[in-house]
Design an enzyme around this catalytic site. Structure first.
Site, PDB file in Angstrom:
ATOM      1  N   GLY A  16      11.269  -0.774  -2.841  1.00  0.00           N
ATOM      2  CA  GLY A  16      11.919   0.476  -3.184  1.00  0.00           C
ATOM      3  C   GLY A  16      11.325   1.245  -4.337  1.00  0.00           C
ATOM      4  N   ASN A  18       9.135   3.589  -4.103  1.00  0.00           N
ATOM      5  CA  ASN A  18       9.112   5.006  -3.707  1.00  0.00           C
ATOM      6  C   ASN A  18      10.514   5.611  -3.796  1.00  0.00           C
ATOM      7  OD1 ASN A  18       6.381   6.054  -2.636  1.00  0.00           O
ATOM      8  ND2 ASN A  18       6.485   3.971  -1.861  1.00  0.00           N
ATOM      9  N   ASN A 112       7.390  10.560   6.207  1.00  0.00           N
ATOM     10  CA  ASN A 112       6.973   9.183   5.930  1.00  0.00           C
ATOM     11  C   ASN A 112       5.839   9.223   4.905  1.00  0.00           C
ATOM     12  OD1 ASN A 112       6.695   6.301   6.339  1.00  0.00           O
ATOM     13  ND2 ASN A 112       4.817   6.765   7.457  1.00  0.00           N
ATOM     14  N   HIS A 114       2.512   7.243   3.888  1.00  0.00           N
ATOM     15  CA  HIS A 114       1.583   6.223   4.384  1.00  0.00           C
ATOM     16  C   HIS A 114       0.535   5.987   3.299  1.00  0.00           C
ATOM     17  CE1 HIS A 114      -0.527   3.736   7.250  1.00  0.00           C
ATOM     18  NE2 HIS A 114      -1.641   4.326   6.885  1.00  0.00           N
ATOM     19  N   ASP A 155       2.266   7.503  12.883  1.00  0.00           N
ATOM     20  CA  ASP A 155       1.360   8.062  11.859  1.00  0.00           C
ATOM     21  C   ASP A 155       0.571   9.272  12.362  1.00  0.00           C
ATOM     22  OD1 ASP A 155       0.530   4.747  10.585  1.00  0.00           O
ATOM     23  OD2 ASP A 155       2.206   6.080  10.160  1.00  0.00           O
ATOM     24  N   GLU A 185       1.450   7.847  -4.143  1.00  0.00           N
ATOM     25  CA  GLU A 185       2.730   7.812  -3.434  1.00  0.00           C
ATOM     26  C   GLU A 185       3.885   8.350  -4.274  1.00  0.00           C
ATOM     27  OE1 GLU A 185       3.586   4.135  -1.357  1.00  0.00           O
ATOM     28  OE2 GLU A 185       1.468   3.637  -1.437  1.00  0.00           O
TER      29      GLU A 185
HETATM   30  C1  GRF Z   1       4.035   0.010  -0.267  1.00  0.00           C
HETATM   31  O1  GRF Z   1       2.921  -0.718   0.206  1.00  0.00           O
HETATM   32  C2  GRF Z   1       3.827   1.437   0.072  1.00  0.00           C
HETATM   33  O2  GRF Z   1       2.450   1.733   0.098  1.00  0.00           O
HETATM   34  C3  GRF Z   1       4.367   1.579   1.440  1.00  0.00           C
HETATM   35  O3  GRF Z   1       5.419   0.624   1.543  1.00  0.00           O
HETATM   36  C4  GRF Z   1       5.215  -0.410   0.570  1.00  0.00           C
HETATM   37  C5  GRF Z   1       6.428  -0.673  -0.244  1.00  0.00           C
HETATM   38  O4  GRF Z   1       6.839   0.498  -0.845  1.00  0.00           O
HETATM   39  N1  GRF Z   1       4.844   2.930   1.619  1.00  0.00           N
HETATM   40  P1  GRF Z   1       8.217   0.515  -1.714  1.00  0.00           P
HETATM   41  O5  GRF Z   1       7.902  -0.134  -3.046  1.00  0.00           O
HETATM   42  O6  GRF Z   1       9.241  -0.298  -0.950  1.00  0.00           O
HETATM   43  O7  GRF Z   1       8.548   1.955  -1.844  1.00  0.00           O
END
Ligand code: GRF
Length: 216
Positions: A16, A18, A112, A114, A155, A185
């Protein structure tokens, strides 16, 4: 009367970070006019759920294998998202395949993140560390992250934002992943949400994303 807030539902599967970047950006005002309706995880142990709870955000867990069938899970997922009056679905470290009926119902309203510069290292089998292992195996000098709209093909949806990140000589998949998360990200996902919340994003007939200038 202020504009209606953009209601986003964030789908997660893991740590989590992001999601945390989105919550922090809403808190700091980097993302304007937006509220998180809820966080939904397919994984009961996802730390992302703890992050949501700590922030007082509804944390919902829908585990596919706890449903009688894949269709029953998909139906529950769509009903939950609809019930939240969701304007935008954000996949933030989400590892489940989004069902076709949800993609159709939320056309160009699912984004999304990526961890590569699509079309590089994307599509079936390219997720998490595997993306970075493939980038290092290929010897690329630059990788990065992409925010794209989700369509029926994994994607392949319209690209909204991308940010490049340098690959360093002694990089491991873990180090590269971390740098891409920190430098790309956690920057472009909040920025993309702010653009959408500001009504500046549309997809043209060719499937290209047009971002309007900021109105004064
Ligand atoms: C990370 O590898 C990110 O690159 C991809 O999902 C994985 C976990 O992301 N989007 P998060 O820490 O759960 O957001």
């Amino acid at each position: 009367m202020g504009k209606e807030k953009l209601r986003i539902t964030v789908l997660v599967s893991g740590g989590g970070t992001n999601l945390q970047a989105i919550m922090d950006a809403i808190e700091s005002g980097r993302i304007r006019n937006t509220e998180i309706a809820a966080v939904i995880s397919n994984n009961r142990n996802a730390y992302a759920l703890e992050r949501a709870k700590k922030a007082g955000i509804e944390a919902i867990c829908l585990v596919p294998k706890e449903f009688g069938s894949r269709d029953a899970f998909h139906q529950a997922l769509k009903e939950t998202i609809d019930g939240l009056h969701t304007d935008l679905i954000v996949l933030a470290g989400c590892l489940i395949q989004i069902p076709a009926e949800l993609v159709k119902a939320y056309e160009n309203r699912i984004i999304n993140i990526h961890p590569a510069l699509i079309p590089a290292f994307s599509g079936q089998g390219f997720y998490g560390l595997r993306v970075h292992e493939a980038a290092l195996r290929r010897g690329v000098k630059v990788s990065g992250a992409t925010v794209h709209f989700v369509n029926a093909d994994l994607d392949e949806g319209p690209i909204l934002m991308q940010k490049a990140v340098e690959v360093l000589p002694d990089d491991t998949p873990e180090r590269l992943q971390r740098r891409i998360m920190e430098q790309a990200e956690w920057q472009i996902l909040p920025e993309a949400i702010d653009l959408i919340a500001s009504g500046r994003v549309r997809v043209d007939a060719a499937g290209h994303v047009i971002i309007a200038e900021e109105k004064e």
